[in-house]
Design an enzyme around this catalytic site. Structure first.
Site, short mmCIF file in Angstrom:
data_model
loop_
_atom_site.label_atom_id
_atom_site.label_comp_id
_atom_site.label_asym_id
_atom_site.label_seq_id
_atom_site.Cartn_x
_atom_site.Cartn_y
_atom_site.Cartn_z
N SER A 34 -11.21 -1.00 -1.01
CA SER A 34 -9.96 -0.98 -0.24
C SER A 34 -10.21 -1.39 1.20
O SER A 34 -9.37 -2.04 1.84
CB SER A 34 -9.35 0.41 -0.25
N ASP A 59 0.84 -1.20 0.00
CA ASP A 59 0.00 0.00 0.00
C ASP A 59 0.88 1.25 0.00
O ASP A 59 2.00 1.22 -0.52
CB ASP A 59 -0.93 -0.04 1.22
N HIS A 105 -3.80 6.02 3.04
CA HIS A 105 -4.48 4.79 2.66
C HIS A 105 -3.96 3.54 3.38
O HIS A 105 -4.74 2.73 3.89
CB HIS A 105 -4.35 4.61 1.14
#
Length: 471
Positions: free
Chosen positions: A289, A70, A108
């Site tokens: 996600s 990520d 994220h």
């Protein structure tokens, strides 16, 4: 320009736009104020509705490493203290340990990691020990608790979604990340990113084949319609990968937060999610996600409970126990159905040696003809792998022939050869008698075949000559 060249360029351009599948993350982060830690836990509705709390009676993910490929994970977040046990950067723009938040959506990776293996924390005014939480210390009452709160995280930072100052493309970063994760003990890999193309570069083949050979479960996001992904994009289209679609708060396929495709394996909550932010905050967000770490966390629970279970069987337990939704059977919106973590940990599931979502090795064999991928190194047993149950294969060794074996065939051949010669000679004599006819005599003073010249094979010969012929 050839069709193949055009297709490669389309794939490359799509992959250059490869982005973290956060859906409406950015909007949610900017519109919603950071949540307070003491109110965050109540927002994790999926823990109960997806059967995760009941699954905890069986396993909480201890002794399982999960790689998060990520944007980097902030290991200093209160809910992640003691969770990160390793990491790296494959972008050339991050920190060596993978903990620097980078890329177009730097928050994220921390959002994903907290949902995956967060352990919460003690409230600020608590009189309890402030020591770092660990797998044996339990889960703190405040903050995010992940699906697998006793698992460990390996952070692999990538730069995606915008031009990488480190200079490495998506085509370089993804295979490098997968290989590093496998080599550093990951039993589950979480890839909450996607692209607008179902195709992937051939440079990815060997890395995903390597993970398959090493028996690692890979879980990837299907992608989000709101981000332009009408259909599932790579790497979620790679055979053998457990692809996760998104559900809204009502448990129905999310219009904004889920694409569709035949590679989808299971669906999980993807709206009204909450996770941790770099620096210690919290935010509400949406997208596949967030659905992906929910499923990856369940895979970790299974691998913790049954360390010797194969990756194919782990995936099979998840998809075969899912609650059917949409069209009967597997469909392009829900895959095999809606995640049921309790059943995945408690149901009696028949064993299988086949991954229900396919095999990258089989796909390469069929679709990469003429462009063979470099074979991945042979898989080596890991400490958590099952011990081999079959003896090591041995090649048969030919024994030297004995004298009897050599003599008998030769005698047989010679015997039949002699018999054949006798048969031919006898047939020739009978033929001469038949052609000579009765009363025929030789010319006086001549010896057929000498004085009279060479004997005509068709001429008659005297009985005396015939009688003298070798028998």
């Amino acid at each position: 320009m050839t069709r193949a060249t055009a297709r490669r360029r389309r794939t490359a351009s799509a992959l250059m736009a490869l982005a973290l599948a956060g859906g409406s993350v950015a909007g949610a982060l900017s519109a919603a104020p950071a949540a307070h830690a003491d109110s965050t836990r109540d927002k994790e509705y999926w823990l109960a509705e997806s059967g995760i709390k009941k699954a905890w009676a069986v396993s909480k993910g201890a002794n399982v490493k999960i790689a998060v490929i990520d944007s980097g994970v902030d290991g200093k977040h209160p809910d992640l203290k003691g969770v990160l046990t390793g990491g790296t950067d494959v972008s050339g723009a991050g920190a060596a340990d993978g903990r620097k938040s980078i890329g177009a959506k730097p928050e994220h990776g921390t959002l994903v990691a907290t949902m995956l293996a967060g352990r919460g924390h003690q409230p600020a005014k608590s009189t309890k020990s402030t020591a770092r939480p660990s797998a044996t210390a339990g889960v703190g009452p405040d903050g995010i608790v992940g699906v697998a709160p006793e698992a460990e995280i390996l952070s692999v930072s990538t730069w995606l979604g915008s031009a990488n100052p480190g200079g490495k493309s998506d085509q370089d970063q993804i295979p490098a990340a997968v290989r590093w994760a496998v080599d550093n003990g990951a039993r589950v890999i979480n890839i909450s990113l996607g692209s607008t193309s179902p195709e992937w570069p051939q440079s990815w083949d060997a890395a995903f084949l390597y993970a398959e050979q090493k028996d690692v479960v890979i879980v990837a996001a299907a992608g989000n319609r709101v981000g332009g992904n009408i259909q599932v994009g790579a790497p979620a289209t790679i055979p053998g990968v457990l692809t996760v679609a998104g559900l809204n708060r009502k448990g129905v396929a999310s219009i904004d937060s889920s694409s569709q495709g035949i590679s989808i394996g299971v669906a999980a909550p993807a709206e009204d999610l909450v996770g941790g932010l770099p620096g210690g905050g919290y935010a509400e967000w949406a997208g596949t996600s967030g659905a992906t770490p929910i499923v990856a966390g369940v895979a970790a629970l299974i691998r913790s409970k049954w360390p010797e279970m194969s990756a194919s069987q782990v995936i099979n337990r998840i998809v075969s126990t899912a609650k059917d939704a949409g069209l009967p059977g597997k469909d392009p919106l829900y895959g095999f159905g809606v995640l049921n973590a309790e059943a995945a940990l408690k149901a009696d599931v028949p064993e299988t040696t086949l991954n229900p979502l396919g095999s990258i090795s089989d796909w390469i064999r069929v679709h990469r003809r003429g462009n063979p991928v470099s074979p991945a190194p042979a898989a080596e047993p890991s400490p958590s792998s099952a011990a081999p149950t079959l003896p090591e294969a041995t090649l048969p060794v030919a024994e030297a022939p004995s004298p009897a074996d050599s003599a008998v065939p030769a005698m047989v051949v010679l015997g039949f050869g002699g018999l054949f010669v006798c048969i031919i000679a006898g047939a020739a004599i009978q033929l001469r008698r038949a052609l000579r006819g009765p009363g025929t005599a030789p010319v006086p003073g001549t010896d057929p075949g000498t004085a009279a010249g060479p004997r005509d094979p068709g001429a008659a010969v005297p009985d005396s000559v015939q009688d003298q012929a070798p028998q």
